[in-house]
Design a protein around this motif. Structure first.
Motif, short mmCIF file in Angstrom:
data_model
loop_
_atom_site.label_atom_id
_atom_site.label_comp_id
_atom_site.label_asym_id
_atom_site.label_seq_id
_atom_site.Cartn_x
_atom_site.Cartn_y
_atom_site.Cartn_z
N CYS B 81 -50.95 -5.96 50.04
CA CYS B 81 -50.95 -6.90 51.17
C CYS B 81 -51.69 -8.19 50.81
CB CYS B 81 -51.58 -6.25 52.40
SG CYS B 81 -50.57 -4.94 53.12
N GLU B 82 -52.73 -8.08 50.00
CA GLU B 82 -53.49 -9.27 49.63
C GLU B 82 -52.75 -10.20 48.68
OE1 GLU B 82 -54.60 -6.13 49.48
OE2 GLU B 82 -55.55 -5.69 47.56
N ASP B 83 -51.58 -9.78 48.20
CA ASP B 83 -50.74 -10.66 47.38
C ASP B 83 -49.94 -11.63 48.25
OD1 ASP B 83 -50.03 -7.88 45.20
OD2 ASP B 83 -51.55 -9.46 44.96
N THR B 84 -49.99 -11.44 49.56
CA THR B 84 -49.29 -12.35 50.47
C THR B 84 -49.83 -13.77 50.29
OG1 THR B 84 -48.81 -10.65 52.10
CG2 THR B 84 -48.92 -12.92 52.90
N ALA B 85 -48.94 -14.69 49.92
CA ALA B 85 -49.32 -16.07 49.62
C ALA B 85 -48.06 -16.84 49.25
CB ALA B 85 -50.31 -16.11 48.45
N VAL B 86 -48.22 -18.11 48.96
CA VAL B 86 -47.13 -18.91 48.40
C VAL B 86 -47.39 -19.08 46.91
CG1 VAL B 86 -45.87 -21.08 48.46
CG2 VAL B 86 -46.79 -20.12 50.58
N TYR B 87 -46.36 -18.88 46.11
CA TYR B 87 -46.48 -18.96 44.66
C TYR B 87 -45.63 -20.12 44.15
CZ TYR B 87 -48.64 -14.41 45.01
OH TYR B 87 -49.49 -13.38 45.34
N PHE B 88 -46.24 -20.93 43.30
CA PHE B 88 -45.57 -22.10 42.71
C PHE B 88 -45.63 -22.03 41.20
CE2 PHE B 88 -45.12 -24.74 46.45
CZ PHE B 88 -46.21 -24.44 47.25
N CYS B 89 -44.58 -22.49 40.56
CA CYS B 89 -44.67 -22.80 39.15
C CYS B 89 -44.93 -24.31 39.04
CB CYS B 89 -43.42 -22.41 38.39
SG CYS B 89 -41.94 -23.33 38.86
N ALA B 90 -45.52 -24.70 37.93
CA ALA B 90 -45.78 -26.12 37.70
C ALA B 90 -45.72 -26.41 36.22
CB ALA B 90 -47.16 -26.51 38.26
N THR B 91 -45.22 -27.59 35.90
CA THR B 91 -45.13 -27.98 34.50
C THR B 91 -45.62 -29.40 34.30
OG1 THR B 91 -42.83 -28.66 34.81
CG2 THR B 91 -43.20 -26.45 33.96
N PRO B 92 -46.41 -29.62 33.27
CA PRO B 92 -46.79 -30.99 32.95
C PRO B 92 -45.66 -31.67 32.18
CG PRO B 92 -47.82 -29.46 31.42
CD PRO B 92 -47.04 -28.64 32.40
N GLY B 95 -45.90 -36.50 27.56
CA GLY B 95 -45.87 -37.94 27.37
C GLY B 95 -46.44 -38.75 28.51
N ASN B 96 -46.66 -38.12 29.67
CA ASN B 96 -47.33 -38.84 30.74
C ASN B 96 -48.15 -37.86 31.56
OD1 ASN B 96 -45.62 -37.60 32.68
ND2 ASN B 96 -44.08 -39.19 32.35
N TYR B 97 -48.62 -38.30 32.69
CA TYR B 97 -49.52 -37.48 33.49
C TYR B 97 -48.85 -36.93 34.74
CZ TYR B 97 -53.15 -38.95 30.33
OH TYR B 97 -53.89 -39.16 29.21
N LYS B 98 -47.54 -36.93 34.74
CA LYS B 98 -46.86 -36.27 35.85
C LYS B 98 -47.04 -34.76 35.70
CE LYS B 98 -43.23 -39.58 36.94
NZ LYS B 98 -41.77 -39.77 37.10
N TYR B 99 -47.22 -34.12 36.83
CA TYR B 99 -47.43 -32.67 36.84
C TYR B 99 -46.66 -32.16 38.03
CZ TYR B 99 -50.11 -28.29 36.56
OH TYR B 99 -50.48 -26.97 36.43
N VAL B 100 -45.53 -31.51 37.77
CA VAL B 100 -44.53 -31.26 38.81
C VAL B 100 -44.54 -29.81 39.24
CG1 VAL B 100 -42.09 -31.42 39.38
CG2 VAL B 100 -43.13 -33.12 37.88
N PHE B 101 -44.53 -29.61 40.54
CA PHE B 101 -44.49 -28.27 41.11
C PHE B 101 -43.08 -27.91 41.54
CE2 PHE B 101 -48.81 -26.63 41.77
CZ PHE B 101 -49.53 -27.70 41.30
N GLY B 102 -42.76 -26.63 41.41
CA GLY B 102 -41.51 -26.12 41.93
C GLY B 102 -41.57 -26.00 43.44
N ALA B 103 -40.46 -25.60 44.03
CA ALA B 103 -40.36 -25.53 45.49
C ALA B 103 -41.24 -24.45 46.09
CB ALA B 103 -38.91 -25.32 45.90
N GLY B 104 -41.51 -23.40 45.33
CA GLY B 104 -42.40 -22.35 45.82
C GLY B 104 -41.68 -21.18 46.44
N THR B 105 -42.35 -20.05 46.41
CA THR B 105 -41.86 -18.83 47.04
C THR B 105 -42.95 -18.30 47.96
OG1 THR B 105 -40.47 -18.25 45.14
CG2 THR B 105 -41.02 -16.48 46.68
N ARG B 106 -42.58 -18.14 49.25
CA ARG B 106 -43.54 -17.56 50.20
C ARG B 106 -43.35 -16.05 50.18
NH1 ARG B 106 -46.34 -19.75 54.18
NH2 ARG B 106 -45.07 -21.64 54.16
N LEU B 107 -44.35 -15.34 49.69
CA LEU B 107 -44.27 -13.88 49.58
C LEU B 107 -45.08 -13.24 50.69
CD1 LEU B 107 -43.43 -11.34 47.94
CD2 LEU B 107 -45.60 -11.58 46.71
N LYS B 108 -44.43 -12.32 51.39
CA LYS B 108 -45.14 -11.54 52.40
C LYS B 108 -45.03 -10.08 52.02
CE LYS B 108 -45.54 -10.80 57.38
NZ LYS B 108 -45.04 -11.18 58.73
#
Lengths: 112, 111
Positions: B81-92, B95-108
């Motif tokens: 139950c404590e794993d309930t959260a939103v999970y994102f992947c992210a990639t830098p 060559g620059n300082y952009k750091y982009v997140f995926g749309a995310g998965t809301r896990l219940k």
């Protein structure tokens, strides 16, 4: 240990009013700093980044501006808020490029 | 799966089940980060996987990376139950300082 502090925790502001959000990072010199915006139920959108004092790069245009007046301080502001500015604003830092990003606790902004 | 402009996905599972969340990224990267965000808080890194690794484990977490298809996955074994959260992947961005997140998965996780 490094700490990141964001202020305020929450704001309710009127459309057309100015805004200033801030964060400070302690325990790390010359960090890379970032501002992110998150709509309710949405992903994190990078707004700005800064790799040194006085230099800020914009990633997306949302009628917001950012400044880095000190090595450990990052400010997000606008002179005129829009309803679309509502959301969760997160300040973050990283020691270098391509490394983990550490987030503050965020500021919840509601524009009415 | 999750990326960029896609909407946040929602998953609901029973406690004890295994779950896998997918992420595809659009730019060359040397590392994929996976974050967990609890309600009202900033995200925190839970596992990272580098381009020279196909699999990485940390406790009940397992991340995989397929650079040929530019995709990554996060699996949780015997979810609690404590794993309930939103999970994102992210990639830098290289060559620059952009750091982009995926749309995310809301896990219940339901007891």
């Amino acid at each position: 240990a490094q700490t990141i502090h964001q202020w305020p925790v929450a704001e309710i502001k009127a459309v057309g009013s100015p805004l200033s959000l801030g964060c400070t990072i302690k325990g790390k010199s010359s960090p890379n700093l970032y501002w992110y915006w998150q709509a309710t139920g949405g992903t994190l959108q990078q707004l700005f980044y800064s790799i040194t004092v006085g230099q800020v790069e914009s990633v997306v245009q949302l009628n917001l501006s950012a400044s880095r007046p000190k090595d450990d301080q990052f400010i997000l502001s606008t002179e005129k808020l829009l309803l679309s500015h509502s959301g969760f604003y997160l300040c973050a830092w990283s020691p270098t490029r391509n490394t983990e990003v550490f987030f503050g606790k965020g500021t919840r902004l509601t524009v009415v | 799966s999750q990326w960029g402009e896609e909407n946040l996905q929602a998953l609901s599972i029973q406690e004890g089940e295994d779950v896998t969340m997918n992420c595809s990224y659009k730019t060359y990267t040397t590392v994929v980060h996976w974050y967990r965000q609890d309600s009202g808080r900033g995200p925190a890194l839970i596992i990272l996987i580098r381009s020279n690794e196909r699999e990485k484990r940390s406790g009940r977490l397992r991340a995989t990376l397929d650079t040929s298809s530019q995709s990554s996955s996060l699996s949780i074994t015997a979810a609690q139950c404590e794993d309930t959260a939103v999970y994102f992947c992210a990639t830098p961005y290289t060559g620059n300082y952009k750091y982009v997140f995926g749309a995310g998965t809301r896990l219940k996780v339901i007891a």
